[in-house]
Write a protein that holds these residues in place. Structure first.
Motif, mmCIF file in Angstrom:
data_model
loop_
_atom_site.group_PDB
_atom_site.id
_atom_site.type_symbol
_atom_site.label_atom_id
_atom_site.label_comp_id
_atom_site.label_asym_id
_atom_site.label_seq_id
_atom_site.Cartn_x
_atom_site.Cartn_y
_atom_site.Cartn_z
ATOM 1 N N CYS A 4 3.178 -56.591 -26.712
ATOM 2 C CA CYS A 4 4.577 -55.972 -26.470
ATOM 3 C C CYS A 4 5.375 -56.027 -27.768
ATOM 4 C CB CYS A 4 5.085 -57.240 -25.459
ATOM 5 S SG CYS A 4 6.669 -57.108 -25.115
ATOM 6 N N GLU A 5 6.111 -54.851 -27.789
ATOM 7 C CA GLU A 5 7.054 -54.750 -28.841
ATOM 8 C C GLU A 5 8.591 -55.389 -28.463
ATOM 9 O OE1 GLU A 5 9.063 -51.089 -31.062
ATOM 10 O OE2 GLU A 5 7.021 -50.887 -30.499
ATOM 11 N N ASN A 14 3.920 -48.236 -17.819
ATOM 12 C CA ASN A 14 4.443 -48.861 -18.934
ATOM 13 C C ASN A 14 5.627 -49.897 -18.277
ATOM 14 O OD1 ASN A 14 4.085 -46.936 -21.381
ATOM 15 N ND2 ASN A 14 4.685 -45.621 -19.657
ATOM 16 N N ILE A 33 8.355 -52.722 -18.805
ATOM 17 C CA ILE A 33 9.406 -53.144 -19.796
ATOM 18 C C ILE A 33 10.188 -54.548 -19.053
ATOM 19 C CG2 ILE A 33 11.653 -52.487 -20.750
ATOM 20 C CD1 ILE A 33 10.310 -49.577 -20.292
ATOM 21 N N SER A 48 -1.958 -58.143 -24.658
ATOM 22 C CA SER A 48 -0.797 -58.317 -24.896
ATOM 23 C C SER A 48 -0.375 -57.822 -26.326
ATOM 24 C CB SER A 48 -0.402 -59.850 -24.812
ATOM 25 O OG SER A 48 -0.951 -60.658 -25.521
ATOM 26 N N VAL A 76 7.363 -45.894 -15.221
ATOM 27 C CA VAL A 76 8.202 -46.957 -15.954
ATOM 28 C C VAL A 76 8.453 -48.055 -14.923
ATOM 29 C CG1 VAL A 76 9.961 -47.340 -17.316
ATOM 30 C CG2 VAL A 76 9.084 -45.270 -17.314
ATOM 31 N N PHE A 90 6.298 -61.059 -20.754
ATOM 32 C CA PHE A 90 6.070 -60.372 -21.925
ATOM 33 C C PHE A 90 4.573 -60.236 -22.381
ATOM 34 C CE2 PHE A 90 10.287 -62.040 -22.678
ATOM 35 C CZ PHE A 90 11.103 -60.969 -22.732
ATOM 36 N N LYS A 91 3.900 -60.844 -21.806
ATOM 37 C CA LYS A 91 2.369 -60.551 -22.107
ATOM 38 C C LYS A 91 1.825 -59.286 -21.374
ATOM 39 C CE LYS A 91 0.894 -65.196 -23.301
ATOM 40 N NZ LYS A 91 2.045 -66.059 -23.033
ATOM 41 N N GLU A 92 2.450 -58.750 -20.556
ATOM 42 C CA GLU A 92 2.069 -57.480 -19.890
ATOM 43 C C GLU A 92 2.834 -56.330 -19.886
ATOM 44 O OE1 GLU A 92 0.073 -57.931 -16.220
ATOM 45 O OE2 GLU A 92 0.231 -60.202 -16.036
ATOM 46 N N ALA A 93 3.913 -56.617 -20.816
ATOM 47 C CA ALA A 93 4.925 -55.413 -20.975
ATOM 48 C C ALA A 93 4.510 -54.935 -22.171
ATOM 49 C CB ALA A 93 6.416 -56.197 -21.264
ATOM 50 N N ARG A 94 4.931 -53.459 -22.439
ATOM 51 C CA ARG A 94 4.868 -52.808 -23.466
ATOM 52 C C ARG A 94 5.995 -52.897 -24.433
ATOM 53 N NH1 ARG A 94 4.507 -46.090 -23.906
ATOM 54 N NH2 ARG A 94 4.734 -45.983 -26.264
ATOM 55 N N PHE A 95 7.167 -52.989 -23.725
ATOM 56 C CA PHE A 95 8.489 -53.194 -24.675
ATOM 57 C C PHE A 95 9.257 -54.403 -23.923
ATOM 58 C CE2 PHE A 95 7.961 -48.652 -25.256
ATOM 59 C CZ PHE A 95 7.893 -48.545 -26.559
ATOM 60 N N GLY A 96 9.923 -55.335 -24.673
ATOM 61 C CA GLY A 96 10.457 -56.414 -24.323
ATOM 62 C C GLY A 96 11.967 -56.651 -25.017
ATOM 63 N N VAL A 97 12.712 -57.065 -24.112
ATOM 64 C CA VAL A 97 14.062 -57.603 -24.756
ATOM 65 C C VAL A 97 14.298 -58.947 -24.533
ATOM 66 C CG1 VAL A 97 16.544 -57.068 -25.096
ATOM 67 C CG2 VAL A 97 14.995 -55.271 -24.615
ATOM 68 N N GLY A 131 -4.069 -63.388 -7.806
ATOM 69 C CA GLY A 131 -4.131 -62.626 -9.074
ATOM 70 C C GLY A 131 -4.630 -63.313 -10.357
ATOM 71 N N ASN A 132 -4.636 -64.709 -10.393
ATOM 72 C CA ASN A 132 -5.220 -65.172 -11.616
ATOM 73 C C ASN A 132 -6.483 -64.837 -11.909
ATOM 74 O OD1 ASN A 132 -2.768 -66.295 -12.594
ATOM 75 N ND2 ASN A 132 -2.934 -68.126 -11.283
ATOM 76 N N ILE A 137 12.991 -57.419 -19.244
ATOM 77 C CA ILE A 137 14.226 -58.025 -20.085
ATOM 78 C C ILE A 137 14.218 -59.661 -19.367
ATOM 79 C CG2 ILE A 137 16.760 -57.980 -19.848
ATOM 80 C CD1 ILE A 137 15.910 -54.516 -19.648
ATOM 81 N N SER A 141 1.551 -64.436 -11.450
ATOM 82 C CA SER A 141 0.551 -63.564 -11.153
ATOM 83 C C SER A 141 0.742 -62.838 -9.695
ATOM 84 C CB SER A 141 -0.638 -64.619 -10.968
ATOM 85 O OG SER A 141 -0.666 -65.526 -10.261
#
Ligand SMILES: Cc1cc2nc3c(=O)[nH]c(=O)nc-3n(C[C@H](O)[C@H](O)[C@H](O)COP(=O)(O)OP(=O)(O)OC[C@H]3O[C@@H](n4cnc5c(N)ncnc54)[C@H](O)[C@@H]3O)c2cc1C
Ligand SMILES: Nc1ncnc2c1ncn2[C@@H]1O[C@H](COP(=O)(O)O)[C@@H](O)[C@H]1O
Lengths: 332, 266
Positions: free
Chosen positions: B241-242, A291, A293, B239, A270, A304-311, A144-145, A295, A280
């Protein structure tokens, strides 16, 4: 050189119904056939499958070839390859498309090899090169790279297509088409494969592929108990639980919920990735989600490079608190 | 039981994305020295499947690998685990092929080995992700195949395979000789013992050139390709990301829940 024309779809039927991937393939095939100004045909193989023909026509096919025989009840490589060889030699399509399914990934390379042509498996985009009328096949490679675009001069051009990569047409039951019955012509003695048993893992709740919310656990979940927690959260969100490969390999989660390159392909609204690094090969199975998310306690994790929201934090603290807050907000 | 396992040397597929580069001029991947070569992971499982049968029934395992610059420390690994022989199709004429021309050469080598009951391949190579070489070898040799196996049992003249399906598995039986492609569901692979590693150091691979296996030059490697690579490129990832903040992990969790409700995701 045979005068190859048209696009043929190998249609899979499960429990007397056209599969989602078959509908998607017919949608993609219709577009290619239109681009070529040629016919779209569908090949239906199995036992008691002839009644599927009208549905395949409604989803875009002009002509249906049905090979219906008791011997074809279970998928068996030797029997199905012989049938595909027979029909392809009779019809001479320019393009033959199958789904990247248990059957397609086994059948396509063997049939292509027998028909002295090439095949590309697990592709995500198909286009016609107008200059040469050749099929341009886009496929993820290197886990997938990267993406490769392939073509071939031999005919038919064979490809399998990844689930959810193509869009089905809205079925139109007023569409007209022609049905051709082809005799299987199989010699039972030549079929050496025997299916002794089929084991289907039991699933409770919403099916992973159909869920609009997916909660996926990675290696960082650490054991089967963690997956029970994710199961609870999924219930609250009316979703399903998925896993990366390590938890499946370790037996914390069943193999059938692995998401990724060699697992299931999901594209929910989601996608909550918990303690998943974002390799990948995993993202290959979920990057179509609307979307994502994430964690993860590692702020540098690729997810985090592909997420909309992150914790950024420890899931063991985050998941219970998140679930509690969601419940509180839901009850308002 | 005579068994053959086909293994491919690949760049570590789990290396970080940052070490992955493509040369757009040649449509090839640029090897980065920090990324090691390994046996393609599913092929390690293919070796394990053969070793399990050898444990149970005895027999001989011949390992075959096609490529150039095959690192002896990498390709000899199956020998250290209990495989008996290593054959390398090591010649520039063999490389740059597609699934078909690679399978043609491997099948020619297998014919030269002569005696075999079972051939094992990985379900797909971790670089090409092509997933076709096994089926093509089986077709060229005219033997049955079972793909994506998680368990393989040999019982006089037959092989019983647990084949992974989308929603479970199927038990499939075929007569031998047969070709089986193996998946990670087979389970953990064994580690080399010190004794095994020492023994494998002394064992030299057999090298075959195209002429040794009677391969037609026009059918191997890049010359034998049916598939043309038009383009190789890296997809762009956007990228944005929030990151949801908070004093403690519990606060962050509550803030995430509020946010998701606010933007109507849940
Ligand atoms: C040919 C091939 C095919 C493959 N196919 C697939 C496939 O289909 N599906 C698949 O998933 N993988 C597949 N893989 C494996 C893939 O390359 C990765 O190894 C795998 O996806 C990693 O899973 P992971 O993210 O769960 O684990 P890891 O990469 O180990 O990541 C674990 C993450 O958890 C985080 N973490 C740990 N503890 C906590 C905590 N307490 N709180 C929060 N975060 C924490 C860590 O920071 C880390 O980012 C394949 C590999 C190959 C070579
Ligand atoms: N160069 C090679 N040398 C030995 N075996 C190979 C080679 N290429 C592919 N194979 C075998 O074929 C399987 C499928 O490869 P592929 O069709 O390229 O995905 C691999 O898992 C190997 O078992």
């Amino acid at each position: 050189m045979a005068d190859n024309k048209g696009v043929m779809i190998f249609v899979e039927v499960i429990d007397g119904k056209l599969t989602n991937i078959a509908q998607e393939l017919l949608g993609a095939g219709r577009k290619l056939a239109n681009d070529l100004s040629e016919e779209l045909s569908a090949l239906i193989v199995g036992s008691g499958v002839a009644n599927i023909a009208p549905e395949a026509i409604a989803y875009g096919a002009d002509k249906i070839y049905v090979v219906d025989a008791p011997l074809l009840k279970d998928y068996r490589t030797d029997a199905y390859v012989a049938v595909v060889e027979k029909v392809v030699k009779q019809v001479n399509p320019r393009i033959l498309l199958l789904g990247q399914t248990t059957i397609g990934r086994d059948l396509a390379p063997r049939a292509a090899c027998r028909l002295i042509t090439g095949a590309i498996l697990d592709c995500i985009a198909l286009d016609i090169d107008t200059a040469t009328k050749q099929l341009l096949i886009t496929k993820p490679v290197y886990g997938g790279n990267a993406r490769a675009v392939y073509s071939m001069e031999t005919l038919p051009q064979v490809a399998t297509v990844r689930a959810k990569a193509m869009t089905a047409l809205v079925p139109d039951s007023s569409r007209k088409g022609q049905v051709v019955i082809v005799d299987a012509g199989l010699d039972p003695a030549a079929i050496k494969t025997n299916v002794l048993q089929k084991v289907v893992a039991e699933t409770t709740g919403i099916k992973l592929e159909d869920a609009s919310v997916v909660v996926t656990g990675g290696r960082g979940i650490g054991g089967p108990e963690g997956f029970k927690q994710l199961e609870e959260l999924a219930k609250v969100l009316k979703g399903a639980v998925g896993a990366t490969r390590p938890p499946c390999d370790a037996g914390w989660a069943p193999d059938t919920i692995q998401i990724g390159l060699t697992g299931k392909i999901v594209s929910p609204y989601v996608y909550i990735a918990v303690a998943v690094s974002g390799a990948s090969q995993h993202m290959a199975g979920c990057s179509g989600s609307k979307n994502i998310i994430a964690i993860n306690r590692d702020a540098e994790a690729a997810i985090f490079k592909e997420a909309r929201f992150g914790v950024v934090g420890d899931w063991k603290k985050i998941i219970p608190a998140f679930e509690a807050k969601v419940k509180e907000l839901q009850s308002k | 039981m005579n068994m053959i396992v086909c293994i491919k040397q690949v760049l570590d597929p789990e290396a970080p994305l940052s070490s992955f580069k493509i040369d757009p001029a040649t449509n090839t991947m640029v090897p980065v020295t920090s990324v090691p070569f390994v046996i393609s992971p599913f092929d390690e499982q293919a070796v394990e499947a053969a070793l399990k049968i050898k444990d149970a029934k005895g027999g001989k395992i011949t390992v075959i690998s096609l490529g150039v610059n095959l690192l002896r420390d990498v390709v000899k690994k199956p020998l250290s685990l209990g495989a008996d022989e290593l054959i390398l199709l090591e010649d520039p004429a063999f490389i740059g092929g597609d699934s078909w021309s690679t399978a043609y050469a491997l099948a020619a080598a297998i014919k030269k080995v002569g005696q075999f009951d079972l051939i094992f391949c990985g379900r797909q190579a971790a670089d090409s992700d092509s997933g076709q070489v096994g089926a093509c070898i089986a077709e060229i040799l005219g033997i049955p195949q079972v793909s994506v196996a998680k368990k393989v049992e040999a019982i006089d003249g037959k092989v019983k395979v647990d084949k992974v399906t989308t929603d479970g598995y199927e038990v499939v039986e075929v007569p031998t000789p047969a070709l089986i492609t193996v998946s990670n569901e087979l389970g953990e692979v064994r580690f080399a013992t010190f004794k095994g590693t020492m023994a494998s150091k002394k064992k030299e691979p057999i090298i075959w050139k195209p002429a040794d296996i009677g391969a037609e030059p026009a059918k191997i490697g890049a010359a034998g390709r049916r598939i043309k690579t038009r383009k190789l490129f890296q997809p762009v990832r956007d990228s944005k990301c929030e990151i949801i903040g908070g004093e403690t992990d519990e606060d962050k969790a509550a803030n995430l829940a509020k946010k998701l409700v606010e933007v109507k995701l849940i």
